[in-house]
Design an enzyme around this catalytic site. Sequence first.
Site, PDB file in Angstrom:
ATOM      1  N   SER A   1       0.814  -1.229   0.000  1.00  0.00           N
ATOM      2  CA  SER A   1       0.000   0.000   0.000  1.00  0.00           C
ATOM      3  C   SER A   1       0.842   1.273   0.000  1.00  0.00           C
ATOM      4  O   SER A   1       0.509   2.220  -0.736  1.00  0.00           O
ATOM      5  CB  SER A   1      -0.974  -0.004   1.176  1.00  0.00           C
ATOM      6  OG  SER A   1      -1.942  -0.993   0.967  1.00  0.00           O
TER       7      SER A   1
ATOM      8  N   LYS B   1     -10.509  -5.940   9.419  1.00  0.00           N
ATOM      9  CA  LYS B   1     -11.584  -5.312   8.637  1.00  0.00           C
ATOM     10  C   LYS B   1     -12.938  -5.366   9.356  1.00  0.00           C
ATOM     11  O   LYS B   1     -13.727  -4.426   9.252  1.00  0.00           O
ATOM     12  CB  LYS B   1     -11.693  -5.966   7.259  1.00  0.00           C
ATOM     13  CG  LYS B   1     -10.492  -5.646   6.367  1.00  0.00           C
ATOM     14  CD  LYS B   1     -10.645  -6.274   4.996  1.00  0.00           C
ATOM     15  CE  LYS B   1      -9.366  -6.105   4.204  1.00  0.00           C
ATOM     16  NZ  LYS B   1      -9.432  -6.690   2.863  1.00  0.00           N
TER      17      LYS B   1
ATOM     18  N   ARG C   1     -15.100 -24.455   1.657  1.00  0.00           N
ATOM     19  CA  ARG C   1     -14.707 -25.657   2.394  1.00  0.00           C
ATOM     20  C   ARG C   1     -15.746 -25.954   3.486  1.00  0.00           C
ATOM     21  O   ARG C   1     -16.211 -27.072   3.626  1.00  0.00           O
ATOM     22  CB  ARG C   1     -13.316 -25.401   3.002  1.00  0.00           C
ATOM     23  CG  ARG C   1     -12.729 -26.544   3.749  1.00  0.00           C
ATOM     24  CD  ARG C   1     -11.329 -26.207   4.168  1.00  0.00           C
ATOM     25  NE  ARG C   1     -11.247 -25.042   5.050  1.00  0.00           N
ATOM     26  CZ  ARG C   1     -10.122 -24.555   5.559  1.00  0.00           C
ATOM     27  NH1 ARG C   1      -8.970 -25.126   5.244  1.00  0.00           N
ATOM     28  NH2 ARG C   1     -10.133 -23.517   6.363  1.00  0.00           N
TER      29      ARG C   1
ATOM     30  N   GLY D   1     -14.371 -12.555   4.363  1.00  0.00           N
ATOM     31  CA  GLY D   1     -14.603 -11.138   4.099  1.00  0.00           C
ATOM     32  C   GLY D   1     -14.433 -10.763   2.642  1.00  0.00           C
ATOM     33  O   GLY D   1     -15.239  -9.992   2.098  1.00  0.00           O
TER      34      GLY D   1
ATOM     35  N   ASP E   1     -12.693  -3.032  -1.676  1.00  0.00           N
ATOM     36  CA  ASP E   1     -12.162  -4.284  -2.245  1.00  0.00           C
ATOM     37  C   ASP E   1     -13.001  -4.791  -3.422  1.00  0.00           C
ATOM     38  O   ASP E   1     -12.457  -5.150  -4.467  1.00  0.00           O
ATOM     39  CB  ASP E   1     -12.120  -5.381  -1.169  1.00  0.00           C
ATOM     40  CG  ASP E   1     -10.970  -5.204  -0.193  1.00  0.00           C
ATOM     41  OD1 ASP E   1      -9.979  -4.521  -0.541  1.00  0.00           O
ATOM     42  OD2 ASP E   1     -11.053  -5.742   0.927  1.00  0.00           O
TER      43      ASP E   1
HETATM   44  P1  NDP Z   1     -10.935 -14.808   5.583  1.00  0.00           P
HETATM   45  O1  NDP Z   1     -10.030 -15.319   6.645  1.00  0.00           O
HETATM   46  O2  NDP Z   1     -12.101 -13.952   5.950  1.00  0.00           O
HETATM   47  O3  NDP Z   1     -11.567 -16.079   4.788  1.00  0.00           O
HETATM   48  C1  NDP Z   1     -10.769 -17.152   4.472  1.00  0.00           C
HETATM   49  C2  NDP Z   1     -11.521 -18.107   3.528  1.00  0.00           C
HETATM   50  O4  NDP Z   1     -10.547 -18.998   2.994  1.00  0.00           O
HETATM   51  C3  NDP Z   1     -12.588 -18.961   4.166  1.00  0.00           C
HETATM   52  O5  NDP Z   1     -13.664 -19.119   3.270  1.00  0.00           O
HETATM   53  C4  NDP Z   1     -11.860 -20.294   4.398  1.00  0.00           C
HETATM   54  O6  NDP Z   1     -12.704 -21.425   4.388  1.00  0.00           O
HETATM   55  C5  NDP Z   1     -10.998 -20.350   3.170  1.00  0.00           C
HETATM   56  N1  NDP Z   1      -9.807 -21.198   3.281  1.00  0.00           N
HETATM   57  C6  NDP Z   1      -8.691 -20.970   4.015  1.00  0.00           C
HETATM   58  N2  NDP Z   1      -7.801 -21.967   3.812  1.00  0.00           N
HETATM   59  C7  NDP Z   1      -8.369 -22.821   2.919  1.00  0.00           C
HETATM   60  C8  NDP Z   1      -7.945 -24.026   2.295  1.00  0.00           C
HETATM   61  N3  NDP Z   1      -6.751 -24.572   2.549  1.00  0.00           N
HETATM   62  N4  NDP Z   1      -8.796 -24.629   1.428  1.00  0.00           N
HETATM   63  C9  NDP Z   1     -10.000 -24.088   1.153  1.00  0.00           C
HETATM   64  N5  NDP Z   1     -10.464 -22.953   1.701  1.00  0.00           N
HETATM   65  C10 NDP Z   1      -9.650 -22.331   2.582  1.00  0.00           C
HETATM   66  O7  NDP Z   1      -9.992 -14.100   4.516  1.00  0.00           O
HETATM   67  P2  NDP Z   1     -10.360 -12.892   3.537  1.00  0.00           P
HETATM   68  O8  NDP Z   1     -11.677 -13.197   2.923  1.00  0.00           O
HETATM   69  O9  NDP Z   1     -10.186 -11.612   4.223  1.00  0.00           O
HETATM   70  O10 NDP Z   1      -9.181 -12.980   2.443  1.00  0.00           O
HETATM   71  C11 NDP Z   1      -9.137 -14.032   1.488  1.00  0.00           C
HETATM   72  C12 NDP Z   1      -8.032 -13.792   0.475  1.00  0.00           C
HETATM   73  O11 NDP Z   1      -8.304 -12.647  -0.318  1.00  0.00           O
HETATM   74  C13 NDP Z   1      -6.640 -13.555   1.091  1.00  0.00           C
HETATM   75  O12 NDP Z   1      -5.712 -14.303   0.329  1.00  0.00           O
HETATM   76  C14 NDP Z   1      -6.411 -12.076   0.909  1.00  0.00           C
HETATM   77  O13 NDP Z   1      -5.039 -11.798   0.788  1.00  0.00           O
HETATM   78  C15 NDP Z   1      -7.139 -11.849  -0.410  1.00  0.00           C
HETATM   79  N6  NDP Z   1      -7.528 -10.433  -0.597  1.00  0.00           N
HETATM   80  C16 NDP Z   1      -6.961  -9.731  -1.622  1.00  0.00           C
HETATM   81  C17 NDP Z   1      -7.272  -8.409  -1.851  1.00  0.00           C
HETATM   82  C18 NDP Z   1      -6.617  -7.682  -2.993  1.00  0.00           C
HETATM   83  O14 NDP Z   1      -6.739  -6.450  -3.039  1.00  0.00           O
HETATM   84  N7  NDP Z   1      -5.982  -8.356  -3.924  1.00  0.00           N
HETATM   85  C19 NDP Z   1      -8.224  -7.686  -0.989  1.00  0.00           C
HETATM   86  C20 NDP Z   1      -8.811  -8.520   0.046  1.00  0.00           C
HETATM   87  C21 NDP Z   1      -8.446  -9.835   0.232  1.00  0.00           C
HETATM   88  P3  NDP Z   1     -13.434 -21.951   5.737  1.00  0.00           P
HETATM   89  O15 NDP Z   1     -14.653 -21.085   5.886  1.00  0.00           O
HETATM   90  O16 NDP Z   1     -13.754 -23.366   5.451  1.00  0.00           O
HETATM   91  O17 NDP Z   1     -12.447 -21.774   6.859  1.00  0.00           O
END
Ligand code: NDP
Length: 270
Positions: free
Chosen positions: A15, A64, A151, A129, A101
Site C-alpha cells: 500500500s 476489517k 470448504r 470477508g 475491495d
Molecule cells: P478470511 O479469513 O475472511 O476467509 C478465508 C476463507 O478462505 C474462508 O472461506 C476459508 O474457508 C478459506 N480457506 C482458508 N484456507 C483454505 C484451504 N486450505 N482450502 C480451502 N479454503 C480455505 O480471509 P479474507 O476473505 O479476508 O481474504 C481471502 C483472500 O483474499 C486472502 O488471500 C487475501 O489476501 C485476499 N484479498 C486480496 C485483496 C486484494 O486487493 N488483492 C483484498 C482482500 C483480500 P473456511 O470457511 O472453510 O475456513
Amino acid sequence: MHFTVFGNPISHSLSPQIHVAFAKQHHLDIRYTRSLTSPGQFRRAVRDFFYSGGAGANVTVPFKEQAYQLVTHLSERAAIAGAVNTLVPLGYGQLLGDNTDGIGLLHDLRHNLKENLTGRQIVIVGAGGAARGAVYPLLQAGAEHITIANRTVQKAQDLSALFADNRVSACGLSELKVVKGALVINATSASLSGASLALSAAQLSQASSAYDMMYSEQPTAFMQQATAAGVQAVYDGLGMLVEQAAVAFRLWHNVVELDTQAVIRQLRGG
Ligand code: NDP
C-alpha cells in the site's frame, strides 16, 4: 499529509508504494506508513492516529471486521460487505468506513483484464470477508449467476442467504460444478500458505478464466492449479490491490484521474 495501513502482519504490504505512486501522479506530498497492531490495541491505534492528524487509513487482515464495528458512518458497500478497508476522518471524532475491495476487483476484471461479466457464470471460492465484499459488485455488474463454494459449506450457505437473490447459490467444494466459460475467483486464503484448493482438474477445466485475489511474485498455488487444468486466462490479485487503493485515494484526495495500469506495471517491475 499522513496516511497509514493497519494490519498484522503488515511488513509486506504494498500500500505505501501504491499510494506514493498515485500521489506523484498529482504532485502531492504524502507520507504513507505501515502500522502493525494487535486485536486488543487496534481501536486505540486508530484513535491515536486520527487524533494526531492522520488524513486517512487503510485496514487489512485481520482488522476489517473490527474497523466495521468502530466507525461512526458506513458507506452502503461497506454495510453490505460487513467489513471496512478504508477510513476517512469526518472531523469531531467521526469516521467514515468504506470498503473498496469489491469495486477494486470489478475494475480490475472489467477495465484491466477486459473480462466480460454481463451474463457470466461466476464461481467465488471462499466465504470470508473478501468473498462477501465481491458478491454485490459482481451482481451489479450483471453476472448471470454466482455460486459461492466453500470448504465449510455452512458459511457459504450463510453468505448466500444474506443476498436473498436467486442469482446466488452455495455449495461445498466437492459438489461444485463449473459450467463452460465460467470465471472462477479464488477468494480463500489458501494461497497465503501455498495450499491448493480441494478442486479437481476436471472441475476447473470448464472455466475460461481463473482469478486469484492473492498476489505473489510467483504464480500462486491456485493459479498453477488452474493453468494445469487448462484454463485459458489466469490472473493474480495485484490489479485488484491497486484498484482498491485507487478508490481509497480518490476518496481521500478528491481526484478522479489516476493511471492505475502504470502503477501495476511499475509493481511488476516493468
Ligand atoms: P478470511 O479469513 O475472511 O476467509 C478465508 C476463507 O478462505 C474462508 O472461506 C476459508 O474457508 C478459506 N480457506 C482458508 N484456507 C483454505 C484451504 N486450505 N482450502 C480451502 N479454503 C480455505 O480471509 P479474507 O476473505 O479476508 O481474504 C481471502 C483472500 O483474499 C486472502 O488471500 C487475501 O489476501 C485476499 N484479498 C486480496 C485483496 C486484494 O486487493 N488483492 C483484498 C482482500 C483480500 P473456511 O470457511 O472453510 O475456513
